[in-house]
Design an enzyme around this catalytic site. Structure first.
Site, short mmCIF file in Angstrom:
data_model
loop_
_atom_site.label_atom_id
_atom_site.label_comp_id
_atom_site.label_asym_id
_atom_site.label_seq_id
_atom_site.Cartn_x
_atom_site.Cartn_y
_atom_site.Cartn_z
CD GLU A 1 -2.55 -1.18 2.68
OE1 GLU A 1 -3.67 -0.65 2.77
OE2 GLU A 1 -1.98 -1.72 3.64
CG HIS B 1 -6.33 -9.39 3.41
ND1 HIS B 1 -7.67 -9.68 3.37
CD2 HIS B 1 -6.23 -8.16 3.96
CE1 HIS B 1 -8.35 -8.66 3.88
NE2 HIS B 1 -7.50 -7.73 4.25
#
Ligand code: NAP
Length: 492
Positions: A218, A242
């Site tokens: 990110e 995830h």
């Protein structure tokens, strides 16, 4: 071209926290798109519940704002929007008191035969109290389901408490633990590539695969979520759910059928086969990082501690792990996992790196023969690239090139790439749990994560600092390079 749909009967979709960020940015736009594709039958209702004293018309203004800021102008349609707004209702309900529960029960009464979904888009501390009150108010019908989001606890023990509280009211077949990564087209395509083609499966294992990389990067920092993040960190926030879910889908054995329990049984076996990382080996197999601030001539990026509002912190905003699935298929194949905030680009991808060819027949000067790679990209643009060696076109001898066979899904099929929530919310309505995590999976993931947290705690050191906008601490590069490998970087 619009997506093909599986019709469903009219349903009630109750969103606790229906005025919050998740509802506005993800759930409402996803439901709007499903209506656009004709999948929300007339008579269906979206019932938002929050403490806000909004009546339904005022709530519809909030929904309108959410759709306007999430759905591009050219996809919006006035008639559709009006139909969508007419489905939306608001009830003032407090998860922590009696307020509003009778009104919610009145609104739901008389529709007991239809699917009723309760989406808990609220802080996890409300999961237990909401389920309890849903139970006490006798709102659970045979066709009810409950949806919960991460974080599902912060370790094995607290996750058990969450699961116990939800499980006291809903049976496991009614609980949908959402991990939106599983709703992504590419992730489902991984299943199609592996199990609908004869090509990959014979190569899928230690004999032909050198290693696997899973990166979720990110560019943003923690922003306004600093106080939550201080209680979590990258391992809990990203890896436990995830990254481990993606690892499971790469590593699992072919399920007996594409049904919820067959798929989840195989994922569970992968989680159980993960080689433990403990105090003895955590320093070799894991890297923790935390971003520092950066000042440029035009800009200033704050450090994690500034964003979180703390003077000092041991919370990791970056983690890299060398994992191993210790079973017959994967023994000796490293799975390098890495995730972090304030990295140079926003990218989520799985790289399956094949072994090099055993012998090169081409003359010197043909160019290096590089190993094949299968790259599954989840974001920003979903798609699959199979990297292969080809001959450079034209006369002039044999010159070899490493090129991707590229398939961008949205372009290839000429459709709008649906957001993961669209698929997942309709799976909730359909009662299909294949892409949702079962309780034993979540707990097995924590069972592997907890000793890593304990080892870090025991080390008693701070995470390695890295400058915002870089790929994490240099130790992350060393983690893979000391094995003679490098992190994948797209060159074409
Ligand atoms: P948020 O913006 O703070 O919204 C929270 C919602 O809960 C609001 O609608 C709030 O409305 C309601 N609420 C708070 N206290 C309540 C109470 N006592 N009774 C009833 N409703 C109450 O939070 P969020 O970002 O949407 O996140 C919600 C959950 O989803 C969290 O567990 C978060 O970790 C998870 N999640 C969020 C995202 C995301 O992208 N935002 C992504 C993944 C997971 P009132 O204050 O008016 O009651």
């Amino acid at each position: 071209m619009s997506t093909r749909i599986i019709p469903v009967d009219a349903f009630d979709f109750v969103v606790f926290g229906g005025t919050g960020d998740l509802a506005r940015r993800k759930l409402l736009p996803a439901l709007y798109h499903r209506m656009q594709d004709g999948q929300i039958p007339e008579g269906s209702r979206i019932i938002a519940a929050s403490r806000d004293e909004l009546d339904s018309p005022a709530y519809r203004s909030l929904v309108l704002g959410a759709i306007e800021s999430s759905v591009p102008d050219d996809v919006r349609d006035t008639e559709l929007l009006e139909r969508f707004l007419a489905c939306c209702h608001h009830v003032t309900v407090d998860a922590g008191s009696e307020l509003g529960w009778a009104a919610l029960a009145d609104l739901l009464a008389g529709r007991e035969d239809r699917v009723r979904a309760f989406y808990l888009a609220v802080a996890p501390r409300f999961f237990g109290p909401i389920c309890e009150r849903v139970g006490q108010s006798r709102l659970v019908t045979p066709k009810s389901r409950v949806v919960i989001e991460k974080p599902m606890g912060r370790d094995l023990e607290s996750s058990r408490l969450v699961n116990d509280a939800v499980g006291a009211v809903f049976s496991e077949s009614q609980v949908f633990r959402i991990d939106h990564y599983l709703g992504k087209e590419t992730v489902q395509n991984l299943m199609a590539l592996r199990f609908a083609n004869a090509l990959f499966e014979p190569l899928w294992g230690a004999a032909h695969i050198d290693h696997v990389q899973i990166t979720v990067a990110e560019t943003l920092g923690v922003g306004g979520r600093g106080s939550y993040y201080e209680t979590a960190g990258a391992l809990r926030d990203m890896v436990q759910n995830h990254l481990l879910q993606l690892l499971c889908l790469v590593a699992m054995e072919p399920p007996e059928s594409y049904t919820a329990d067959s798929v989840r049984d195989e994922k569970l076996k992968v989680l159980k086969a993960l080689r433990p990382i403990t105090i003895e080996n955590a320093a070799q197999l894991t890297v923790r990082g935390q971003y520092m601030g950066l000042s440029t001539a035009r800009d200033r990026i704050p450090a994690y501690t500034e964003e979180a509002g703390v003077a000092r912190s041991r919370t990791e905003t970056f983690v890299a792990i060398k994992a191993e699935v210790a079973n017959w298929r994967w023994a000796g194949v490293p799975f390098y996992l890495r995730t972090g905030k304030r990295l140079p680009s926003r990218v989520s991808e799985i790289v399956v790196a094949f072994r090099p060819i055993p012998h090169n027949i081409f003359p010197a000067g043909s160019g290096a023969v590089q190993a094949n790679k299968l790259v599954l990209r989840l974001q920003p643009d979903e798609g699959v690239k199979q990297w292969v060696m080809i001959k450079d076109p034209g006369p002039g001898g044999m010159r070899l090139r490493h090129v991707p066979l590229d398939m961008s899904f949205a372009e290839a099929f000429g459709i709008r790439n649906p957001d993961a929530y669209e698929r997942l919310l309709m799976d909730v309505v359909r009662g299909n749990q294949t892409l949702f995590m079962r309780r034993d999976e979540v707990e097995a993931a924590w069972r592997w994560i907890d000793p890593i947290l304990e080892a870090w705690e025991n080390e008693g050191t701070a995470p390695n600092a890295y400058t915002a906008g870089t790929w994490g601490p240099t130790r992350s590069v060393a983690l893979i390079e000391r094995d003679g490998r490098t992190w994948h970087e797209e060159t074409v």
